[in-house]
Design a protein around this motif. Structure first.
Motif, PDB file in Angstrom:
ATOM      1  N   VAL A 267       0.846  -1.208   0.000  1.00  0.00           N
ATOM      2  CA  VAL A 267       0.000   0.000   0.000  1.00  0.00           C
ATOM      3  C   VAL A 267       0.872   1.245   0.000  1.00  0.00           C
ATOM      4  N   TYR A 268       1.937   1.245   0.796  1.00  0.00           N
ATOM      5  CA  TYR A 268       2.855   2.385   0.817  1.00  0.00           C
ATOM      6  C   TYR A 268       3.485   2.602  -0.554  1.00  0.00           C
ATOM      7  N   TRP A 269       3.871   1.514  -1.231  1.00  0.00           N
ATOM      8  CA  TRP A 269       4.512   1.607  -2.550  1.00  0.00           C
ATOM      9  C   TRP A 269       3.588   2.294  -3.558  1.00  0.00           C
ATOM     10  N   TRP A 270       2.303   1.919  -3.550  1.00  0.00           N
ATOM     11  CA  TRP A 270       1.358   2.454  -4.535  1.00  0.00           C
ATOM     12  C   TRP A 270       0.633   3.709  -4.061  1.00  0.00           C
ATOM     13  N   SER A 271       0.879   4.153  -2.835  1.00  0.00           N
ATOM     14  CA  SER A 271       0.102   5.256  -2.272  1.00  0.00           C
ATOM     15  C   SER A 271       0.241   6.545  -3.069  1.00  0.00           C
ATOM     16  N   ILE A 272       1.389   6.769  -3.699  1.00  0.00           N
ATOM     17  CA  ILE A 272       1.575   8.022  -4.449  1.00  0.00           C
ATOM     18  C   ILE A 272       0.716   8.063  -5.709  1.00  0.00           C
ATOM     19  N   GLU A 273       0.211   6.907  -6.137  1.00  0.00           N
ATOM     20  CA  GLU A 273      -0.638   6.859  -7.332  1.00  0.00           C
ATOM     21  C   GLU A 273      -2.112   6.692  -6.990  1.00  0.00           C
ATOM     22  N   MET A 274      -2.438   6.541  -5.702  1.00  0.00           N
ATOM     23  CA  MET A 274      -3.807   6.258  -5.298  1.00  0.00           C
ATOM     24  C   MET A 274      -4.636   7.528  -5.164  1.00  0.00           C
ATOM     25  N   PRO A 275      -5.932   7.436  -5.440  1.00  0.00           N
ATOM     26  CA  PRO A 275      -6.832   8.545  -5.096  1.00  0.00           C
ATOM     27  C   PRO A 275      -6.877   8.723  -3.587  1.00  0.00           C
ATOM     28  N   PRO A 276      -7.288   9.902  -3.113  1.00  0.00           N
ATOM     29  CA  PRO A 276      -7.288  10.159  -1.666  1.00  0.00           C
ATOM     30  C   PRO A 276      -8.059   9.115  -0.849  1.00  0.00           C
ATOM     31  N   PHE A 277      -9.210   8.655  -1.391  1.00  0.00           N
ATOM     32  CA  PHE A 277     -10.013   7.694  -0.627  1.00  0.00           C
ATOM     33  C   PHE A 277      -9.227   6.412  -0.390  1.00  0.00           C
ATOM     34  N   TRP A 278      -8.656   5.827  -1.435  1.00  0.00           N
ATOM     35  CA  TRP A 278      -7.941   4.566  -1.293  1.00  0.00           C
ATOM     36  C   TRP A 278      -6.630   4.737  -0.538  1.00  0.00           C
ATOM     37  N   ARG A 279      -6.024   5.920  -0.644  1.00  0.00           N
ATOM     38  CA  ARG A 279      -4.804   6.169   0.117  1.00  0.00           C
ATOM     39  C   ARG A 279      -5.086   6.103   1.616  1.00  0.00           C
ATOM     40  N   THR A 280      -6.315   6.508   2.011  1.00  0.00           N
ATOM     41  CA  THR A 280      -6.677   6.522   3.426  1.00  0.00           C
ATOM     42  C   THR A 280      -7.218   5.180   3.898  1.00  0.00           C
ATOM     43  N   TRP A 281      -8.030   4.533   3.057  1.00  0.00           N
ATOM     44  CA  TRP A 281      -8.802   3.390   3.526  1.00  0.00           C
ATOM     45  C   TRP A 281      -8.334   2.034   2.999  1.00  0.00           C
ATOM     46  N   SER A 282      -7.397   2.019   2.059  1.00  0.00           N
ATOM     47  CA  SER A 282      -7.005   0.717   1.487  1.00  0.00           C
ATOM     48  C   SER A 282      -6.392  -0.199   2.543  1.00  0.00           C
ATOM     49  N   LEU A 283      -5.495   0.348   3.356  1.00  0.00           N
ATOM     50  CA  LEU A 283      -4.845  -0.483   4.363  1.00  0.00           C
ATOM     51  C   LEU A 283      -5.833  -0.994   5.401  1.00  0.00           C
ATOM     52  N   PRO A 284      -6.715  -0.153   5.991  1.00  0.00           N
ATOM     53  CA  PRO A 284      -7.709  -0.690   6.920  1.00  0.00           C
ATOM     54  C   PRO A 284      -8.612  -1.748   6.293  1.00  0.00           C
ATOM     55  N   ILE A 285      -8.983  -1.569   5.002  1.00  0.00           N
ATOM     56  CA  ILE A 285      -9.846  -2.548   4.340  1.00  0.00           C
ATOM     57  C   ILE A 285      -9.118  -3.883   4.191  1.00  0.00           C
ATOM     58  N   ILE A 286      -7.858  -3.829   3.764  1.00  0.00           N
ATOM     59  CA  ILE A 286      -7.084  -5.053   3.585  1.00  0.00           C
ATOM     60  C   ILE A 286      -6.872  -5.760   4.917  1.00  0.00           C
ATOM     61  N   LEU A 287      -6.484  -4.994   5.936  1.00  0.00           N
ATOM     62  CA  LEU A 287      -6.256  -5.589   7.251  1.00  0.00           C
ATOM     63  C   LEU A 287      -7.543  -6.168   7.825  1.00  0.00           C
ATOM     64  N   GLY A 288      -8.639  -5.443   7.647  1.00  0.00           N
ATOM     65  CA  GLY A 288      -9.923  -5.949   8.131  1.00  0.00           C
ATOM     66  C   GLY A 288     -10.328  -7.227   7.422  1.00  0.00           C
ATOM     67  N   GLY A 289     -10.082  -7.286   6.104  1.00  0.00           N
ATOM     68  CA  GLY A 289     -10.400  -8.495   5.355  1.00  0.00           C
ATOM     69  C   GLY A 289      -9.565  -9.682   5.811  1.00  0.00           C
ATOM     70  N   LEU A 290      -8.263  -9.455   6.036  1.00  0.00           N
ATOM     71  CA  LEU A 290      -7.391 -10.530   6.484  1.00  0.00           C
ATOM     72  C   LEU A 290      -7.804 -11.030   7.861  1.00  0.00           C
ATOM     73  N   ILE A 291      -8.096 -10.097   8.763  1.00  0.00           N
ATOM     74  CA  ILE A 291      -8.532 -10.490  10.107  1.00  0.00           C
ATOM     75  C   ILE A 291      -9.856 -11.247  10.040  1.00  0.00           C
ATOM     76  N   GLY A 292     -10.750 -10.821   9.127  1.00  0.00           N
ATOM     77  CA  GLY A 292     -12.022 -11.519   8.957  1.00  0.00           C
ATOM     78  C   GLY A 292     -11.842 -12.950   8.492  1.00  0.00           C
ATOM     79  N   VAL A 293     -10.933 -13.159   7.534  1.00  0.00           N
ATOM     80  CA  VAL A 293     -10.651 -14.520   7.050  1.00  0.00           C
ATOM     81  C   VAL A 293     -10.098 -15.375   8.187  1.00  0.00           C
ATOM     82  N   LEU A 294      -9.193 -14.802   8.992  1.00  0.00           N
ATOM     83  CA  LEU A 294      -8.624 -15.547  10.113  1.00  0.00           C
ATOM     84  C   LEU A 294      -9.702 -15.929  11.124  1.00  0.00           C
ATOM     85  N   LEU A 295     -10.600 -14.996  11.411  1.00  0.00           N
ATOM     86  CA  LEU A 295     -11.669 -15.286  12.366  1.00  0.00           C
ATOM     87  C   LEU A 295     -12.600 -16.375  11.847  1.00  0.00           C
TER      88      LEU A 295
END
Length: 473
Positions: A267-295
């Motif tokens: 996410v950090y690598w691609w953040s300079i090319e991301m729109p503001p929304f995805w720059r802010t929320w992409s990491l929480p969405i990915i982490l939330g999805g991973l935690i959801g799969v684990l649960l």
């Protein structure tokens, strides 16, 4: 504060000037350069070194530790020949990095611990083994500076790990007899198959496959063409599935840590090319999805639930209880020799540990990287080891930032290296496989990969121009 951090991590150390003025460096490097110029074979020196490394990493999962030791000895001998026959040219100086200095410091502490060890004979033998691995890192850092060789070594390791994983998956589908008591036979988990492939130990297999999972994931972004990307994705799925089916709790912890870090860095690598929304929320969405799969896995997959719950069972789980008893004895060993330790290696440990062990709890190591380093080399060695880790991670991140600005895809390998090291450390914090040749050789390959990307920055050059150092010894 930033200047203090830069000095602590040796970020802008003027190594080139030091090596240029070092009498020792000028005496050793190039001692046999005239012979090398007339040798047809040595004109292919780095290629031959890459071939020797290929033997190490191509055969490691399938052969005995004795043969691995012989191959490492051959690699070290050839590195010495390469170094003595090198030309003392400015271009060769870039091969020495701050990581090399901290590796040398750690070796010096281990050598001191050997000299002061109460079991010197065993410590000397183990210091020789440690020296082989550290010089393996030096050779890797040298030859991996070639992008072609770097790519070849990564491809080789990933293909070998795929073979190992496929055989492990076969064991899962067709069954595999346990070679040791991996789980408490009285637990409901006792009848679950734990795959171990060619390595004979599920925890060791997990430690070996962890880097393969991470590097196959980042290979999806590095390799060009849909066929290569499909191969990388296949490697990632098979390696991940096989690692999970080892049911190694330490391996699972390392896997989760590595995946979280690799996703954060992507996410950090691609953040300079991301729109503001995805720059802010992409990491929480990915982490939330991973935690959801684990649960979901914990809730609906019984073997996974049993293994995860056992992590928090403390002494009620036999494996946890075993580690706790070993750690209690190790703490006593550290208390008695806190400064410089007992000497490096499992030989020294096996000589001293029986004096402290609790009845029926024999062990070959401390079952934790940090405890092992401390009991072997004391708190001085632990400080040197932690400093080495900090400098290595810092070097990797700085070089990743440089490649990110240049938009070079091979920077993804550094993302993989950072995540791999973090995952292996997390696994090694609660397990003993880190010091096995199959895993330790891969660790130093990853550290060598990071060192191979090191470049002198403009800050280095300005400091070199403003410094007036006397000739170094």
């Amino acid at each position: 504060m930033n200047l203090v951090w830069q000095r602590f991590t040796l970020s802008y150390l003027p190594l080139k000037q030091y090596l240029t003025t070092s009498y020792l460096h000028r005496f050793l490097v190039g001692l046999l350069s005239s012979w090398r110029q007339g040798s047809i074979l040595m004109q292919w020196g780095d290629t031959i070194a890459a071939a020797l490394l290929s033997l190490v990493y191509g055969l490691a999962p399938f052969v005995s530790t004795t043969l691995i030791g012989l191959l490492l000895t051959g690699c070290v001998g050839f590195w010495l020949l390469l170094t003595l026959s090198d030309e003392a040219a400015p271009g060769n100086l870039a091969s020495v990095t701050p990581i090399h200095l901290l590796v040398l410091l750690y070796w010096a502490v281990a050598a001191t611990a050997t000299a002061l060890s109460p079991v010197k004979k065993a410590a000397i033998n183990d210091l020789a083994t440690l020296t082989l691995y550290l010089l393996l890192f030096v050779l890797c850092a040298r030859v991996l500076r070639s992008p072609r060789i770097r790519s070849w070594m990564i491809v080789l390791y990933l293909h070998v790990s795929l073979i190992v994983s496929i055989y492990g998956m076969r064991q899962w589908f067709f069954g595999a007899p346990p070679l040791a008591t991996w789980v408490d036979q009285e637990s409901s988990f006792a009848k679950t198959t734990r795959v171990y492939s060619y390595l004979g130990n599920p925890n060791l297999l997990a430690g070996y496959l962890l880097p393969a999972v991470v590097f196959s994931l980042v290979a999806v972004f590095v390799w060009q063409g849909w066929i290569k990307k499909a191969l990388a994705l296949t490697m990632f799925v098979v390696n991940t599935a096989c690692l999970i089916l080892t049911f190694s709790r330490g391996g699972w912890i390392g896997l989760v840590v590595a995946l979280l870090i690799v996703m954060g860095l992507l996410v950090y690598w691609w953040s300079i090319e991301m729109p503001p929304f995805w720059r802010t929320w992409s990491l929480p969405i990915i982490l939330g999805g991973l935690i959801g799969v684990l649960l979901l896995a914990v809730i609906f997959v019984e073997p996974v639930r049993l293994r995860v719950v056992s992590i928090f069972a403390d002494r009620k789980d036999s494996s946890n209880n075993f580690r706790r008893n070993v750690w209690d004895a190790v703490f006593e060993m550290i208390r008695d020799r806190p400064i410089i330790g007992i000497g490096p290696g499992h030989g020294s440990f096996n000589k001293i540990y029986p004096l402290y062990q609790h009845p029926r709890y024999t062990a070959l190591s401390a079952y934790s990287i940090l405890l092992e380093v401390t009991v072997e080399t004391g708190f001085i060695g632990l400080a040197a080891f932690l400093w080495l880790l900090i400098v290595t991670f810092n070097t990797a991140f700085l070089q990743m930032q440089r490649l990110r600005k240049l938009r070079r895809n091979d920077g993804f390998w550094l993302i993989g290296a950072i995540a791999t090291m973090a995952g292996m450390l997390a696994h090694g914090t609660v397990d003993t496989v880190f010091y096995r040749p199959e895993v330790n050789s891969v660790w130093w390959l990853v550290v060598g990969l990071i060192a191979s990307y090191y470049t002198y920055t403009p800050q280095d050059q300005s400091q070199e121009g403003n410094s007036h150092l006397a000739p170094a010894p």
